[in-house]
Write an enzyme that holds these catalytic residues in place. Sequence first.
Site, PDB file in Angstrom:
ATOM      1  N   CYS A  58       0.443   4.836  -3.248  1.00  0.00           N
ATOM      2  CA  CYS A  58      -0.572   5.890  -3.128  1.00  0.00           C
ATOM      3  C   CYS A  58      -1.934   5.448  -3.655  1.00  0.00           C
ATOM      4  O   CYS A  58      -2.951   6.074  -3.369  1.00  0.00           O
ATOM      5  CB  CYS A  58      -0.103   7.146  -3.850  1.00  0.00           C
ATOM      6  SG  CYS A  58       1.483   7.718  -3.254  1.00  0.00           S
ATOM      7  N   HIS A  90      -5.942  12.296  -5.440  1.00  0.00           N
ATOM      8  CA  HIS A  90      -4.743  12.027  -4.644  1.00  0.00           C
ATOM      9  C   HIS A  90      -3.944  13.325  -4.488  1.00  0.00           C
ATOM     10  O   HIS A  90      -3.772  14.082  -5.462  1.00  0.00           O
ATOM     11  CB  HIS A  90      -3.895  10.952  -5.344  1.00  0.00           C
ATOM     12  CG  HIS A  90      -2.584  10.701  -4.669  1.00  0.00           C
ATOM     13  ND1 HIS A  90      -2.490  10.465  -3.315  1.00  0.00           N
ATOM     14  CD2 HIS A  90      -1.318  10.677  -5.138  1.00  0.00           C
ATOM     15  CE1 HIS A  90      -1.225  10.317  -2.991  1.00  0.00           C
ATOM     16  NE2 HIS A  90      -0.484  10.430  -4.075  1.00  0.00           N
ATOM     17  N   ASN A 137       2.093  14.727   0.810  1.00  0.00           N
ATOM     18  CA  ASN A 137       1.577  13.489   0.217  1.00  0.00           C
ATOM     19  C   ASN A 137       1.647  12.392   1.277  1.00  0.00           C
ATOM     20  O   ASN A 137       2.734  11.927   1.618  1.00  0.00           O
ATOM     21  CB  ASN A 137       2.440  13.142  -1.002  1.00  0.00           C
ATOM     22  CG  ASN A 137       2.018  11.861  -1.696  1.00  0.00           C
ATOM     23  OD1 ASN A 137       1.187  11.109  -1.169  1.00  0.00           O
ATOM     24  ND2 ASN A 137       2.597  11.601  -2.848  1.00  0.00           N
TER      25      ASN A 137
HETATM   26  O1  UT7 Z   1       2.581   9.748  -5.292  1.00  0.00           O
HETATM   27  C1  UT7 Z   1       3.594  10.072  -6.208  1.00  0.00           C
HETATM   28  C2  UT7 Z   1       4.767  10.695  -5.482  1.00  0.00           C
HETATM   29  N1  UT7 Z   1       5.653  11.482  -6.288  1.00  0.00           N
HETATM   30  C3  UT7 Z   1       5.324  12.660  -6.858  1.00  0.00           C
HETATM   31  O2  UT7 Z   1       4.217  13.136  -6.781  1.00  0.00           O
HETATM   32  C4  UT7 Z   1       6.421  13.414  -7.605  1.00  0.00           C
HETATM   33  C5  UT7 Z   1       5.921  14.128  -8.832  1.00  0.00           C
HETATM   34  N2  UT7 Z   1       6.901  15.088  -9.301  1.00  0.00           N
HETATM   35  C6  UT7 Z   1       7.018  16.308  -8.732  1.00  0.00           C
HETATM   36  O3  UT7 Z   1       6.239  16.641  -7.839  1.00  0.00           O
HETATM   37  C7  UT7 Z   1       8.081  17.233  -9.244  1.00  0.00           C
HETATM   38  O4  UT7 Z   1       8.732  16.631 -10.341  1.00  0.00           O
HETATM   39  C8  UT7 Z   1       9.133  17.606  -8.163  1.00  0.00           C
HETATM   40  C9  UT7 Z   1       8.484  18.533  -7.145  1.00  0.00           C
HETATM   41  C10 UT7 Z   1       9.655  16.351  -7.468  1.00  0.00           C
HETATM   42  C11 UT7 Z   1      10.301  18.337  -8.803  1.00  0.00           C
HETATM   43  O5  UT7 Z   1       9.842  19.471  -9.512  1.00  0.00           O
HETATM   44  P1  UT7 Z   1      10.364  19.761 -10.998  1.00  0.00           P
HETATM   45  O6  UT7 Z   1       9.736  21.027 -11.405  1.00  0.00           O
HETATM   46  O7  UT7 Z   1      10.052  18.554 -11.819  1.00  0.00           O
HETATM   47  O8  UT7 Z   1      11.899  20.000 -10.766  1.00  0.00           O
HETATM   48  P2  UT7 Z   1      13.146  19.201 -11.404  1.00  0.00           P
HETATM   49  O9  UT7 Z   1      13.232  17.827 -10.834  1.00  0.00           O
HETATM   50  O10 UT7 Z   1      13.083  19.350 -12.875  1.00  0.00           O
HETATM   51  O11 UT7 Z   1      14.344  20.058 -10.845  1.00  0.00           O
HETATM   52  C12 UT7 Z   1      14.524  21.428 -11.193  1.00  0.00           C
HETATM   53  C13 UT7 Z   1      15.680  21.970 -10.399  1.00  0.00           C
HETATM   54  C14 UT7 Z   1      16.952  21.125 -10.487  1.00  0.00           C
HETATM   55  O12 UT7 Z   1      18.050  21.992 -10.491  1.00  0.00           O
HETATM   56  P3  UT7 Z   1      18.792  22.378 -11.866  1.00  0.00           P
HETATM   57  O13 UT7 Z   1      19.217  21.063 -12.463  1.00  0.00           O
HETATM   58  O14 UT7 Z   1      17.731  23.077 -12.678  1.00  0.00           O
HETATM   59  O15 UT7 Z   1      19.888  23.242 -11.396  1.00  0.00           O
HETATM   60  C15 UT7 Z   1      16.946  20.343  -9.185  1.00  0.00           C
HETATM   61  O16 UT7 Z   1      18.207  19.967  -8.775  1.00  0.00           O
HETATM   62  O17 UT7 Z   1      15.360  22.038  -9.002  1.00  0.00           O
HETATM   63  C16 UT7 Z   1      16.344  21.341  -8.230  1.00  0.00           C
HETATM   64  N3  UT7 Z   1      15.685  20.722  -7.080  1.00  0.00           N
HETATM   65  C17 UT7 Z   1      15.526  21.358  -5.915  1.00  0.00           C
HETATM   66  N4  UT7 Z   1      15.868  22.581  -5.493  1.00  0.00           N
HETATM   67  C18 UT7 Z   1      15.549  22.931  -4.225  1.00  0.00           C
HETATM   68  C19 UT7 Z   1      15.142  19.483  -7.012  1.00  0.00           C
HETATM   69  N5  UT7 Z   1      14.615  19.299  -5.793  1.00  0.00           N
HETATM   70  C20 UT7 Z   1      14.831  20.439  -5.079  1.00  0.00           C
HETATM   71  C21 UT7 Z   1      14.519  20.869  -3.777  1.00  0.00           C
HETATM   72  N6  UT7 Z   1      14.882  22.109  -3.397  1.00  0.00           N
HETATM   73  N7  UT7 Z   1      13.839  20.085  -2.911  1.00  0.00           N
END
Ligand code: UT7
Length: 316
Positions: free
Chosen positions: A108, A242, A272
């Site tokens: 990115c 970004h 993204n």
């Molecule tokens: O250029 C760089 C590219 N990458 C990025 O920009 C990623 C940066 N990070 C993020 O944008 C966020 O961390 C995410 C959007 C990827 C995830 O959000 P989060 O608030 O950090 O969620 P989490 O990973 O802590 O997950 C929370 C919950 C989990 O369930 P439990 O364990 O609380 O039951 C996940 O399993 O959300 C669940 N989860 C989902 N649920 C529905 C994770 N992905 C998904 C999904 N749909 N797509």
Amino acid sequence: MKISGTGVALPQLRVTNDMIAQYVDTSDEWISSRTGIKERPMISTESLIDLGAKAAKDAIAKAGLAPTDIDLFICSNVVNSYVTPSLACIIQGEIGATCPCFDINNACAGFMTAMDMADGYISSGKYKNILVVCAEEPSRIVDWKSRDACILFGDAASAAVLTAGDSLKTMKFSTKSMPDVLYYRRKLEYNPFLKKEEFNKPLQMNGRDVFKTAVSFSSADIKEVVEATGWKMEDVDMFVLHQANLRIIEAIRQRLDLPDEKVPHNVERMGNTSSACIPILLNELIEAGKIKKGDKLVFSAFGAGFSSAACTYVWE
Ligand code: UT7
């Protein structure tokens, strides 16, 4: 160095959150609230080469140049159907350019990496007109059977022509080796002499670590380049960041205490698109007449690596 033309080419298909929810266990509500993303462009029939060529032609025409006026062509790309030759070499033929070409892979942060390189080439007098194309197809490497990362990305190509000028003020570009937070690995298909384990891994991401690193690196970079330019934060007219996640953009905005209207975003519609994000957003702002001569801008990008870059820029 200055940007003298920008161009964009998007695939026709727009994939909504509901469309993704048909294939993996997610929902529009979850994706919208955690990322701000509602839909993203995605390659279904197009070729990334054609999109890259279209964006390049658009940028070259807007710069008032012909493809043969380009002295160097840098393509920013993470993955495409060719491993070799470089995407730049292929697109060169499509647009009728004759200059030397190569690809860079800095995820990115690719556009800003290319800007930094172009600034060095232009300052040294080696090249006058440099074409940068950011052609990205993350849909090729995400795991479409897991909800973790496929919801985040869009496919797109964008381009900029960089020429001699006094617009770029201060550039900071840094890398901290963190391969485990965001990576994609491919297995060697066959080698009779291979005696070690090989494996394929679709895009793996520790979302929380990427989130925290992105916010802290980007905010620190922005502060540093604004100070090094002798500006105050309130002098800056627009922060072109970004577009990874609306919550990341919002966290950076809050940390630096920036007004809403100075931090534009299109991640809702684009997802993204990796290195293509910044030129796409810039192109939109130019077309909407939101950037005028003399405006003080800051660009900031971060991505896999972990690489991070920011610069101050005065619009000509
Ligand atoms: O250029 C760089 C590219 N990458 C990025 O920009 C990623 C940066 N990070 C993020 O944008 C966020 O961390 C995410 C959007 C990827 C995830 O959000 P989060 O608030 O950090 O969620 P989490 O990973 O802590 O997950 C929370 C919950 C989990 O369930 P439990 O364990 O609380 O039951 C996940 O399993 O959300 C669940 N989860 C989902 N649920 C529905 C994770 N992905 C998904 C999904 N749909 N797509």
